[in-house]
Design a protein around this motif. Structure first.
Motif, PDB file in Angstrom:
ATOM      1  N   LYS A 344       0.821  -1.209   0.000  1.00  0.00           N
ATOM      2  CA  LYS A 344       0.000   0.000   0.000  1.00  0.00           C
ATOM      3  C   LYS A 344       0.859   1.266   0.000  1.00  0.00           C
ATOM      4  CE  LYS A 344      -3.866  -2.241   2.401  1.00  0.00           C
ATOM      5  NZ  LYS A 344      -4.617  -2.343   3.673  1.00  0.00           N
ATOM      6  N   GLU A 347       2.285   1.734  -3.392  1.00  0.00           N
ATOM      7  CA  GLU A 347       1.241   2.172  -4.338  1.00  0.00           C
ATOM      8  C   GLU A 347       1.017   3.678  -4.228  1.00  0.00           C
ATOM      9  OE1 GLU A 347      -3.451   1.243  -5.445  1.00  0.00           O
ATOM     10  OE2 GLU A 347      -2.410   0.068  -3.908  1.00  0.00           O
ATOM     11  N   ILE A 348       1.001   4.216  -3.006  1.00  0.00           N
ATOM     12  CA  ILE A 348       0.827   5.659  -2.813  1.00  0.00           C
ATOM     13  C   ILE A 348       1.984   6.415  -3.454  1.00  0.00           C
ATOM     14  CG2 ILE A 348       0.855   7.496  -1.074  1.00  0.00           C
ATOM     15  CD1 ILE A 348      -0.665   5.538   0.784  1.00  0.00           C
ATOM     16  N   ALA A 350       3.857   5.426  -5.887  1.00  0.00           N
ATOM     17  CA  ALA A 350       3.743   5.321  -7.347  1.00  0.00           C
ATOM     18  C   ALA A 350       2.684   6.279  -7.877  1.00  0.00           C
ATOM     19  CB  ALA A 350       3.403   3.881  -7.731  1.00  0.00           C
ATOM     20  N   GLN A 351       1.554   6.387  -7.172  1.00  0.00           N
ATOM     21  CA  GLN A 351       0.492   7.296  -7.598  1.00  0.00           C
ATOM     22  C   GLN A 351       0.956   8.756  -7.588  1.00  0.00           C
ATOM     23  OE1 GLN A 351      -2.684   6.387  -4.873  1.00  0.00           O
ATOM     24  NE2 GLN A 351      -3.294   4.496  -5.951  1.00  0.00           N
ATOM     25  N   GLU A 352       1.837   9.080  -6.623  1.00  0.00           N
ATOM     26  CA  GLU A 352       2.362  10.441  -6.539  1.00  0.00           C
ATOM     27  C   GLU A 352       3.560  10.672  -7.469  1.00  0.00           C
ATOM     28  OE1 GLU A 352       1.193  13.053  -5.081  1.00  0.00           O
ATOM     29  OE2 GLU A 352      -0.518  12.006  -4.207  1.00  0.00           O
ATOM     30  N   ARG A 353       3.906   9.639  -8.231  1.00  0.00           N
ATOM     31  CA  ARG A 353       4.964   9.724  -9.246  1.00  0.00           C
ATOM     32  C   ARG A 353       6.321  10.131  -8.638  1.00  0.00           C
ATOM     33  NH1 ARG A 353       3.045   8.715 -13.935  1.00  0.00           N
ATOM     34  NH2 ARG A 353       4.917   9.407 -15.011  1.00  0.00           N
ATOM     35  N   ARG A 393      -0.357  12.135   2.097  1.00  0.00           N
ATOM     36  CA  ARG A 393      -1.046  10.943   1.602  1.00  0.00           C
ATOM     37  C   ARG A 393      -0.729   9.731   2.475  1.00  0.00           C
ATOM     38  NH1 ARG A 393      -2.324   9.818  -3.708  1.00  0.00           N
ATOM     39  NH2 ARG A 393      -3.023   7.842  -2.771  1.00  0.00           N
TER      40      ARG A 393
END
Length: 402
Positions: A344, A347-348, A350-353, A393
């Motif tokens: 998890k 994943e956060i 990665a989502q925030e690049r 986040r």
């Protein structure tokens, strides 16, 4: 003290050393010009033979030795750049050289000096300690001692940089010059003030080793308690007697720069101008970037005196520079030691690049609470705002940074 350094001697040095050294480029920097509001030029002595301006003075001195002196060889004390200059000049002249260097001299400079054919002896913590050891050896062997800065012939060799600057940019208004013992600024100052009396000569020292500034304040060279700076090439505890007398006549001002400012200048030069400079070589740029001198609207030359920087040290500077500018982030968190939590978190990120540069996951560290795991990561980020967004986040998801 009478000043024996003249324009004629510097011109004589230029004729003598011309076959052995580079006439270095004077490169206009649009990046630095935009950042400072001046018209900035870089005098690229980091591209000189041996990687620094020191080759000029050493060559001029050695070319003037008598045959009897050459038979006994030469001796020098140096933090690294003068060592390489003397070693190269001696090798080109077919004479033996012994160099005493501080014990903490960068390995790259020690290896390079030996590569030019010199015998290297490590002694003391800084230049001044190595100098004392060299004096002892000189008394035992009778070799000619070539001082790193407090020698008229050495200063004349360094002054050839001033001649080149005037030939390349006659309209020059201000020149920023790194200062350790003062040989470079003495030579450049005499050359340029003789050719253009209204040019400003500004010396730049590391705040942790400001021996010349201290000498001017107290009226004579005095030994500092310590010389503590990353700019090992200008880590000099005591200014020279001859250089001090000359600086009093030809230098308009001396300013100092802090360690972080030097570090930022090294990184900026590498990243924005594709130029590698060591700490001592970058102090002039640090002074301009941090507005230690008003250069607005002027044609200013910044002397990059050397580029011999230890690669491992450079890696530290790069890492610290990235963190200071918001482009790297070190974060640590405690996760419940259950499947899926690390996934998890990743994943956060990665989502925030953000890009993971390194990650460590520890369960068995005695400092980690039972049923928990410590995660330590270094992330590549875009800005401090980007970092704040990532932290928020993670916290909202139940993974606050600690």
């Amino acid at each position: 003290m009478s000043i024996e350094l003249t324009l004629a001697k510097i011109q004589e040095a230029q004729n003598a050393i011309h076959p052995y050294i580079h006439r270095t480029v004077l490169d206009h920097s649009s990046t630095l010009s935009a950042l400072t509001g001046a018209d900035i030029y870089l005098k690229m002595e980091n591209l000189q033979k041996t990687g620094s301006f020191k080759a000029r003075g050493a060559m001029n001195k050695i070319l003037k030795l008598s045959e009897e002196e050459k038979k006994k060889g030469v001796l020098a004390a140096s933090a690294g750049n003068h060592a390489q200059g003397v070693a190269m000049a001696a090798s080109r002249s077919g004479i033996a050289s012994t160099i005493v260097m501080p014990e903490n001299a960068p390995l790259a400079k020690v290896s390079a000096t030996e590569g030019y054919g010199a015998k290297v002896i490590l002694s003391g913590a800084v230049f001044d300690d190595a100098y004392q050891k060299a004096v002892e050896i000189q008394q035992e062997t009778g070799a000619t001692f070539i001082h790193a800065f407090d020698d008229w012939e050495v200063m004349a060799g360094q002054g050839t940089i001033g001649l080149e600057i005037f030939e390349q940019l006659p309209q020059v208004d201000t020149v920023l010059v790194p200062i350790g013992g003062g040989g470079l600024i003495a030579g450049v100052g005499v050359a340029l003030k003789s050719l253009k009396p209204d040019v400003r000569i500004i010396g730049v020292q590391a705040a942790g080793a400001a021996s010349m500034l201290h000498a001017l304040e107290v009226g004579k060279p005095e030994l500092l308690a310590r010389a503590n700076t990353m700019a090992d090439g200008i880590a000099v505890k005591k200014a020279g007697e001859r250089t001090f007398a000359t600086v009093q006549q030809v230098v308009d001002e001396i300013v100092t720069v802090e360690e972080e400012e030097i570090s930022q200048a090294i990184l900026m030069l590498m990243e924005r101008t594709k130029t590698l400079a060591e700490g001592a070589g970058a102090v002039s740029v640090a002074a301009a970037l941090h507005h230690k001198v008003d250069l607005t609207g002027q044609k200013a030359v910044l002397i990059l005196s050397g580029g011999n920087i230890d690669v491992n040290f450079l890696a530290q500077i790069i890492e610290r520079g990235l963190r200071r500018s918001g482009r790297a982030m070190v974060c640590q968190m405690l996760l419940p030691d259950q499947p899926g939590n690390l996934e998890k978190v990743l994943e956060i990120i990665a989502q925030e690049r953000a890009n993971i540069m390194s990650i460590e996951h520890a369960r068995y560290d005695l400092a980690v609470p039972l049923r928990s795991a410590r995660v330590y990561m270094t992330l590549e980020t875009q800005s401090f705002e980007h970092q704040r967004r990532i932290s928020k986040r993670l916290e909202e998801a139940g993974y606050p940074l600690v």
